[in-house]
Every structure is written in C-alpha cells, then in structure tokens.
Design a protein around this motif. Structure first.
Motif, short mmCIF file in Angstrom:
data_model
loop_
_atom_site.label_atom_id
_atom_site.label_comp_id
_atom_site.label_asym_id
_atom_site.label_seq_id
_atom_site.Cartn_x
_atom_site.Cartn_y
_atom_site.Cartn_z
N HIS A 31 0.81 -1.22 0.00
CA HIS A 31 0.00 0.00 0.00
C HIS A 31 0.84 1.27 0.00
O HIS A 31 0.32 2.36 0.22
CB HIS A 31 -0.93 -0.02 1.22
N GLN A 32 2.15 1.13 -0.21
CA GLN A 32 3.06 2.26 -0.21
C GLN A 32 3.02 3.03 1.11
O GLN A 32 3.14 4.25 1.16
CB GLN A 32 2.76 3.21 -1.39
N SER A 33 2.85 2.30 2.20
CA SER A 33 2.83 2.91 3.53
C SER A 33 4.25 3.33 3.92
O SER A 33 5.22 2.67 3.57
CB SER A 33 2.30 1.92 4.57
N GLU A 34 4.35 4.43 4.67
CA GLU A 34 5.66 4.89 5.13
C GLU A 34 6.23 3.93 6.17
O GLU A 34 7.42 3.62 6.16
CB GLU A 34 5.55 6.29 5.73
N TYR A 35 5.39 3.50 7.08
CA TYR A 35 5.79 2.51 8.08
C TYR A 35 5.00 1.24 7.81
O TYR A 35 3.83 1.30 7.41
CB TYR A 35 5.52 3.03 9.49
N VAL A 36 5.63 0.10 8.05
CA VAL A 36 5.00 -1.16 7.65
C VAL A 36 4.94 -2.13 8.81
O VAL A 36 5.70 -2.03 9.78
CB VAL A 36 5.76 -1.80 6.47
N GLY A 37 4.00 -3.09 8.71
CA GLY A 37 3.88 -4.13 9.71
C GLY A 37 5.05 -5.11 9.63
O GLY A 37 5.82 -5.13 8.67
N GLU A 38 5.18 -5.94 10.65
CA GLU A 38 6.32 -6.86 10.75
C GLU A 38 6.43 -7.78 9.54
O GLU A 38 7.52 -8.12 9.10
CB GLU A 38 6.22 -7.68 12.04
N HIS A 39 5.29 -8.18 8.98
CA HIS A 39 5.29 -9.08 7.83
C HIS A 39 6.03 -8.48 6.64
O HIS A 39 6.63 -9.21 5.83
CB HIS A 39 3.85 -9.41 7.42
N PHE A 40 6.01 -7.17 6.54
CA PHE A 40 6.54 -6.49 5.35
C PHE A 40 7.98 -5.96 5.53
O PHE A 40 8.49 -5.31 4.62
CB PHE A 40 5.63 -5.33 4.98
N LYS A 41 8.62 -6.26 6.63
CA LYS A 41 9.95 -5.70 6.86
C LYS A 41 11.04 -6.53 6.18
O LYS A 41 12.00 -7.00 6.80
CB LYS A 41 10.20 -5.54 8.35
#
Length: 596
Positions: A31-41
C-alpha cells in the motif's frame, strides 16, 4: 557469521535461478505505507538495518542500501559486518539508486522486485532504465519470502469505528466529496490502495501496523458503491451493517488483483501513480482510460474540520500535561534512581495513560541520551539502552494516539549542569523553532518558502540539520501526512500550499556526532488571518504547550525579539497547563516558564 551474509547468499541463489541480475528490496508494503507491519519488513531482514526508510539493491557481487541523512549514523553501525554498503542519499559523489542501476545493470540485464511493494511511479522509472539496457523486468516473485522461514503472518486484529463525534464527518459525506472529485476528472472508477486514505474515507481504524491504527485493505470506489477488499474476519457484524448502509461491499483482501482485470474498458479509472503498486497497475485493462492524479483524499484529510480541530486541541492539552509531569519527574529523579532511555519512555506513556482516551503511542518512540541523541531517528533497544546521567541532554521524540487525535512532540531536557556549547546549541534550536512558528504569510505559500525562517539561525553560523523541518500530522492515521511540509529542497508530495485547518510540525535540531543532539518540536495549526487588498494572510497557532528547558537556554545570544517570543510562549504554556496541575506542579511549572 553475520546472519545477513547468509541471507544474501541464499537470495543470490534464487536470483540466479530466475536469471535476475539485480533485485530491489524497498521499505514498503502493498500500500506504499511509510511505516509497515512486521510481515513487510523485508528490507530489514535482508540488510539488518532497522530504520523506517531505505532501499536495498542486491546484485551478483554487491549489496547496497540507500538511506537518507536521518539514518547515516544508525545504518553505519547496523550494517557493520553484513557486507552491505551504505549509500548516503544526497551526499556528494553518491549516485542515486536509479543512477546506480543505469551504471551497473548489464546490457540485456534483468531487474527484479516484488511488484506489490513497488509503486507504479517507481516501476515506470525502472522500466525506462531497463529499456536503455535492452533488458527486462521480473516483478512476479517475492524472493525474500522464499528464504524468510519464520516470517510473521499478516495481522488479524479487529477493525473499530471512529465515531462522527471524533471524525466530524460521516462516511456518506466523504464519499459524496470524493465522487464529486471523480466527476471533475471524468472518472467512473477510483482505486485506493493507501491505508490512511481508505481508513479516513470509511471512518475505520485498526491495528495492522505497529503504532499506526490502520487496516490492511484496498478500495474501489464507483459512482454508486464501494468495494472494500479486507480480511472479513476482522470486521464485526455491526460494522458490516454500517458499511452496507453506505454501499460498502466486502471482498477478500487479495481478490483485487484479479478483479481489476475485469474492469470494463469503457470505464475511466482515477489513480494516484505515486500510491498504486506496480503489480496492480499492470493488472488494469490496457484499453481503459486512466486519469493519473493525486488522490483527492490526501488534501481532504489534511484540512481538518472543526470537530477534528477541537478534538486535536484537547489531545494536545492532555499530551502537554503528561509531558510537563514527565519533565518534572525526569529532571528531579535522574540522579536519585536508575532511569534509562527505555524506562523513561515507558514512564512518559504512563503519564499519558493517566490523561484518559489514550490508545497507544502514535509512532515508535525516540528516547535518546547524550551521543544517542545525535542520531536523529535512534531507537533504544535492550542492547543500546543507557542510563540517564548529569552533564548532558535527554531527547524524547514521541507521540500519543488518543481518540481525540494524534500528537507528535519533541523535547530535549538538561540533566544537571551542561557545557556551554550544548546550551548554545539548544538556544539556537529554540530560536529556530520560535521563528518559524511566528510566521505570517499569504495564502499560496509553501513550506519551501517558509523553511528559511527555521534554517537562517543555522545557516548564518554555517550550520544545518539534515532533515525536514516539519510534516503534516494525521488524525489517528499516519504521523507523517502530506501534502505539505517544511523543507528547503523540493519534494512533490510536500509541495502543496498551506491551507486553513492543516496541522504541521515545527522541529529543527542540531546534532553533533558522538556528543549530543537537540530537537524541539511543536505542532502548528494553520489558520486564516487578515483578508485585505493584498490577499488572504495566514498564520500558525501553536497547539503544543510544554516548556523549552530554561536550564539549557543562554539568553545572552538571543535578541530582544527572540526572548520576547520565548517569554510569550512560556506565558501561554503556564496559562493552558497550570489548571490541570496540583500546587507543587504549578509552582514547578511557574519556575520553568518564568520570564528571561
């Protein structure tokens, strides 16, 4: 062996199997989020660097990580022994990521990335590079997933509604405004992938990203309905019923990738190229007309309505009271008990919880003592946590997420007697903050114009701080919110003029590596001022009320006007906050807001 070395070796094996020469790993979710959930790191996993921004490029013989000035010190420490080279963005002689690919991708080379975590705009730039090389792009594979054996699952936490008493506007009203914007652009379909835009539109919040109350979802808005792609198990029957009243239909989270392929080619699709991911864009029907514009929701949500503004002011008072109590506690007790960076941060949140309506911190806290404060975005950990001691400063950059809104406040406190150079640096930051907050300007002015008010005290002394001076703040959404910001360099997503109702931070700083760092941050509310023959004048109303530590101020290097600004601010701090304090706290606050 550093585990990152092994992971990169495993990635290169997969790259070779897919004939990929270079693989890009950004800091992004779908989603082009600035901060991401753990799954996306994924970028953190493959480099070891834990900062909130940065892009890695892994090739056959090199591994590089591009980071901005906020993270130079942190990245240098975390990349040691990993085989990953830091590329300091914006520094002389350092190529941009695109320039690096242009130089290093071989003729007929293959560039790979997971198309769901790369924006359409970024993907288009990569296409141009590859075309010059007569190469190709492979975007179908999430290669990191293949080697990340214990990857965290996607969040299953429940959705909650943000009532109109907080949001200030119904979902129906917001959808009507969005559809008017669609009609102006002759669009019949609007695809939204940005979580803050979706959550704002539907007055929903969740807990799918640490600190940011967002919900993993996509939305397709037509002129008569909304299709919300979401894990339905997270949505209660009551919320589903309310959604149905507003014409919101639920479908499985990942179904959007196939569903958009069947959009009728007669439709006109409104998309934001900076926000839509590359995979989704490439699944849109080739024959359908696409209108590429900034999502209208971005400006809508940045201009807070009257209800939101009143709520935000309440949240700021709560947070300011908590900070005053915290400031008193830390200054009086650092030398009487063991207080560390992490325990101090926890204590501040305890004070916040006492204020009521507190949900969670609004972003990952920055709690840093002495040399650690010289790292703009340092995050304390059990490995780095240090005790607070006298003779240096303690910097706390934190925020509270309340039902009444989000806060973002930075204060730097003197612990004991400070050396003169630290006091002078602190005073310089205070002058900068106050000068920007006092700005009066004509409507149409951007943050690039006003940033000089904050930079001038630094530039006059051949100094600078290597980050933006301020950013927009969301209402229980992203703590960094476009489309406006204070910055001396151009950034398209922060280039919109200031509008009435926008909330923006004012946060200059000074950072001396290995010694100390100072940052002072207030939130400002943009308001309309005088309207006359010259146009509509605007001004900022400061809504953060926490003292600038007078133990670190050198009045002699301030002008009369600068001292007057500080005294006036402190007078307002006392007037706003003292009614919430007991007698002992009031007496203490009176001392730290006294005239100088």
């Amino acid at each position: 062996m550093n585990p990152v070395v092994k992971r990169i070796e495993e990635l290169r094996v997969l790259m070779k199997e897919k004939n990929i020469n270079s693989y890009v790993v950004p800091t992004a979710d779908f989603h082009q989020s600035e901060y991401v959930g753990e799954h996306f790191k994924a970028r953190k996993f493959i480099t070891g660097f834990s900062g909130s921004a940065g892009t890695a490029v892994i090739s056959e013989n090199e591994a590089n990580l591009w980071v901005d000035g906020r993270y130079f010190i942190q990245a240098a420490a975390q990349l040691e022994g990993s085989g990953v080279t830091m590329m300091k963005m914006g520094e002389p002689g350092v190529p941009t990521l695109e320039e690096y690919l242009e130089e290093n991708l071989p003729e007929n080379g293959v560039l790979g990335f997971d198309g769901r975590v790369v924006s359409m705009g970024e993907g288009s730039a990569y296409e141009a590079i590859v075309k010059e090389k007569n190469g190709s792009i492979v975007y179908e594979y999430d290669l990191i997933d293949k080697i990340w054996s214990d990857r965290p699952e996607l969040s299953k936490k429940p959705v909650f509604e943000l009532g109109v008493e907080y949001a200030g506007e119904t979902v129906a009203s917001k959808l009507e405004r969005i559809r008017e914007a669609m009609k102006k652009n002759h669009a019949t379909v609007h695809i939204l992938t940005t979580l803050d835009d979706i959550c704002w539109t539907l007055n929903m919040r969740g807990d799918d990203i640490d600190f940011f109350p967002m919900v993993l979802s996509y939305a397709v808005i037509t002129l008569d309905k909304v299709i919300l792609y979401i894990d339905e198990t997270k949505v209660s029957d009551e919320i589903k019923a309310n959604f149905a009243k507003d014409g919101v239909e639920l479908r499985p989270y990942n179904d959007i990738y196939e569903d958009v392929k069947s959009i009728d080619e007669k439709e006109v699709i409104l998309i934001d190229p900076a926000k839509l991911n590359y995979s989704l864009y490439n699944n849109l029907p080739a024959g359908a007309k696409k209108v590429e514009k900034v999502n209208p929701e971005i400006l809508f949500k940045a201009m807070k309505n009257d209800v939101e503004i009143e709520n935000i002011k309440k949240a700021q008072i709560k947070d300011s009271v908590a900070h005053v109590r915290f400031m008193k506690w830390v200054k009086e007790n650092y030398d009487k008990e063991v207080i560390t960076e992490m325990s101090a941060s926890d204590k501040l949140d305890e004070f916040r919880k006492e204020m009521g309506g507190f949900i969670r911190p609004s972003f990952e806290p920055i709690s840093s003592y002495g040399p650690h404060a010289a790292m703009c975005h340092y995050t304390s950990s059990p490995e780095t946590d240090v005790q607070l001691k006298g003779g240096n400063v303690f910097l706390t950059d934190t925020g509270g997420g309340y039902y009444e809104g989000s806060t973002d406040i930075t204060r730097t406190y003197a612990l004991g007697e400070l050396p003169q150079n630290i006091k002078e640096g602190f005073t310089l930051v205070a002058i900068s903050n106050l000068s920007l907050g006092a700005a009066k300007f004509l409507h149409g002015t951007t943050g690039m114009v006003l940033d000089i008010l904050a930079r001038k005290p630094f530039w006059d002394r051949d100094l600078n701080f290597n980050h933006g001076t301020g950013h927009g703040v969301g209402y229980l959404l992203n703590i960094h919110e476009g489309p406006t910001g204070f910055r001396w360099t151009y950034r398209a997503h922060e280039a919109h003029p200031f509008e009435d109702g926008m909330i923006i931070t004012d946060e200059p700083g000074i950072y001396i590596e290995g010694e100390y760092g100072v940052r002072l941050e207030n939130e400002l509310l943009c308001r309309k001022g005088t309207l006359n023959e010259y146009g509509q004048f605007m001004y900022f109303e400061t809504i953060t009320f926490v003292p600038f530590d007078l133990d670190a101020i050198v009045p002699e290097i301030m002008t009369d006007a600068e001292r007057a600004m500080l005294n006036n601010y402190h007078k307002e701090v006392f007037e706003k906050i003292s009614p919430f304090l007991n007698d002992e706290e009031k007496e203490w606050l009176a001392h730290y807001t006294r005239e100088i």
